[in-house]
Design an enzyme around this catalytic site. Sequence first.
Site, short mmCIF file in Angstrom:
data_model
loop_
_atom_site.label_atom_id
_atom_site.label_comp_id
_atom_site.label_asym_id
_atom_site.label_seq_id
_atom_site.Cartn_x
_atom_site.Cartn_y
_atom_site.Cartn_z
N GLN A 11 0.78 -1.15 0.05
CA GLN A 11 0.03 0.00 -0.09
C GLN A 11 1.07 1.16 -0.04
O GLN A 11 1.86 1.18 0.56
CB GLN A 11 -0.96 0.00 1.39
CG GLN A 11 -1.99 1.10 1.27
CD GLN A 11 -3.06 0.75 2.33
OE1 GLN A 11 -3.22 -0.12 2.85
NE2 GLN A 11 -3.95 1.92 2.34
N SER A 92 4.69 -6.03 2.41
CA SER A 92 3.47 -6.13 3.23
C SER A 92 2.24 -6.84 2.61
O SER A 92 2.17 -7.86 2.25
CB SER A 92 3.29 -4.66 3.68
OG SER A 92 1.97 -4.44 4.58
N LEU A 93 1.31 -5.86 2.07
CA LEU A 93 0.46 -6.43 1.29
C LEU A 93 0.81 -7.31 0.10
O LEU A 93 0.20 -8.27 -0.10
CB LEU A 93 -0.57 -5.32 0.67
CG LEU A 93 -1.50 -5.46 -0.36
CD1 LEU A 93 -2.57 -6.66 -0.15
CD2 LEU A 93 -1.96 -4.37 -1.30
N ARG A 117 -8.28 -8.26 5.30
CA ARG A 117 -7.24 -7.76 5.98
C ARG A 117 -7.37 -6.16 5.92
O ARG A 117 -7.17 -5.36 6.79
CB ARG A 117 -6.12 -8.18 5.07
CG ARG A 117 -4.76 -7.59 5.67
CD ARG A 117 -3.71 -7.89 4.94
NE ARG A 117 -2.11 -7.70 5.33
CZ ARG A 117 -1.48 -6.82 4.90
NH1 ARG A 117 -2.26 -5.79 4.02
NH2 ARG A 117 -0.15 -6.66 5.44
N HIS A 201 1.44 -2.29 10.75
CA HIS A 201 2.70 -3.12 11.46
C HIS A 201 3.19 -2.38 12.75
O HIS A 201 4.26 -2.14 12.86
CB HIS A 201 3.91 -3.12 10.51
CG HIS A 201 3.55 -3.84 9.09
ND1 HIS A 201 3.60 -5.03 8.92
CD2 HIS A 201 3.14 -3.31 7.84
CE1 HIS A 201 3.02 -5.59 7.91
NE2 HIS A 201 3.10 -4.24 7.07
N GLN A 250 2.31 -11.06 10.76
CA GLN A 250 2.76 -10.16 9.65
C GLN A 250 2.03 -8.91 9.84
O GLN A 250 2.91 -7.91 9.80
CB GLN A 250 2.51 -10.50 8.28
CG GLN A 250 3.20 -10.03 7.17
CD GLN A 250 2.35 -9.38 6.19
OE1 GLN A 250 1.17 -8.85 6.51
NE2 GLN A 250 2.76 -9.39 4.84
#
Length: 425
Positions: A11, A92-93, A117, A201, A250
């Site tokens: 993102q 990440s994503l 998510r 995160h 994660q």
Amino acid sequence: MIKIALLFPGQGSQYNMMGKALYESSPEVREIFHRTNEILGYDLLGIINEGNMEKLTRTEYAQPAIFAYSYAIFQSICKEKKFFPSFMAGHSLGEFTALTCAEVFRYEDALRLVMERATIMQQATSDGFGGMAAINGLHPLLVEEECERVSNGEDKIVVANYNSSNQVVISGANSLVKVATENLAKIGAITIPLKVSAPFHTPYLELSNQMFQRAIAQTQMAGLKWPVISNVDAKPYYHPAEIRDRLNVQMTSAVRWKETIDYMLRQGVNTFIELGPKTALTNLIKRDFSHVRAYSYEDNYEQIMSIIDEQVAEKRPSVVSRSLGIAVCMRNENWDDAEYQKGVIEPYRKIQALGNKLEEEGREESFEDIKQAIEMLRSVFVTKKVPLEEQKERFTQIFDETKKRHLFDDFAPIMFAEKEVVNEK
């Protein structure tokens, strides 16, 4: 030898009209977005194209949009070319995109995971509470110290992404992110606020993470077609159980992107290809490693197609020959002569004779030949007491370099047998 790693952005890389040209030129991509709209229950492409950047930046729209576009790019290339990535990794994503392209998830299942998510991450904090900023030009330890200094009993910020040798991303309460960026700028940092709508995160997402774990538990997973590197510990996945365990944390763990790139470089990767919007991951690599080839789909399409053609044209070694080569170069930690004779010398000579026979007859190695070579190498690893993690890396290397990754799962019971005692350092 060309060793390719595919990278998928996260993102923040979204922009209006992304994917429009690909959508208009490819019936397959149009079908992907049609399926996407049916699952989402709204017109995703309409949101991408309507020009409302504030709306597209919202997590519940940005994540499905980036995921769908990145996946569509991968599928469009696969339709044109048959190529052999050594690794995949996503930021990440992007890790979910990588796992989907590696065929761990069905696209429909992965999209539902991404929807879930995105929704729970967006709802983790109230609008305007969370923020993130990239910090360039300072050592990560200095940034960590500043995060600890400005955090308090009520609010906090942490380093959420370790992106390169001189870039990290901080995340947490927006008020503290602003204070930290101002303080860090005074000692030489270049700070850039990120276009996100939640503190990703960080511990603020712990409740969201617990909710997401239930979604992961209910989602089917298959074996990996290609190795994927985890954000959590910068190590490759080998089994679906490992994927589930690491995805379970994660969302609240830092993205160890610099370590991920370092790992792939140590494995011999010499070409990185970013599949997704913009060029953020490509730029990070170019700044840290000027000698490494790094390309983004949006800026370097022709070069990428040419590199894939070069890789396909390369002559690849056999599993038998690579197994023999790796058996020789492994360091020995076992000084029992009888065990070494039985576990290393005898099986090695048997496969050496097989290799000579294949060369004399000029024939391709068979499934049975490969099986014997893998059994030999497994015996050598166990006898020499090679650490389990290194065993996994070497087996992955063999099937990658020989273009036989599609056979990896067939030999997994031999490669990863648990009955022998191995040295897990």
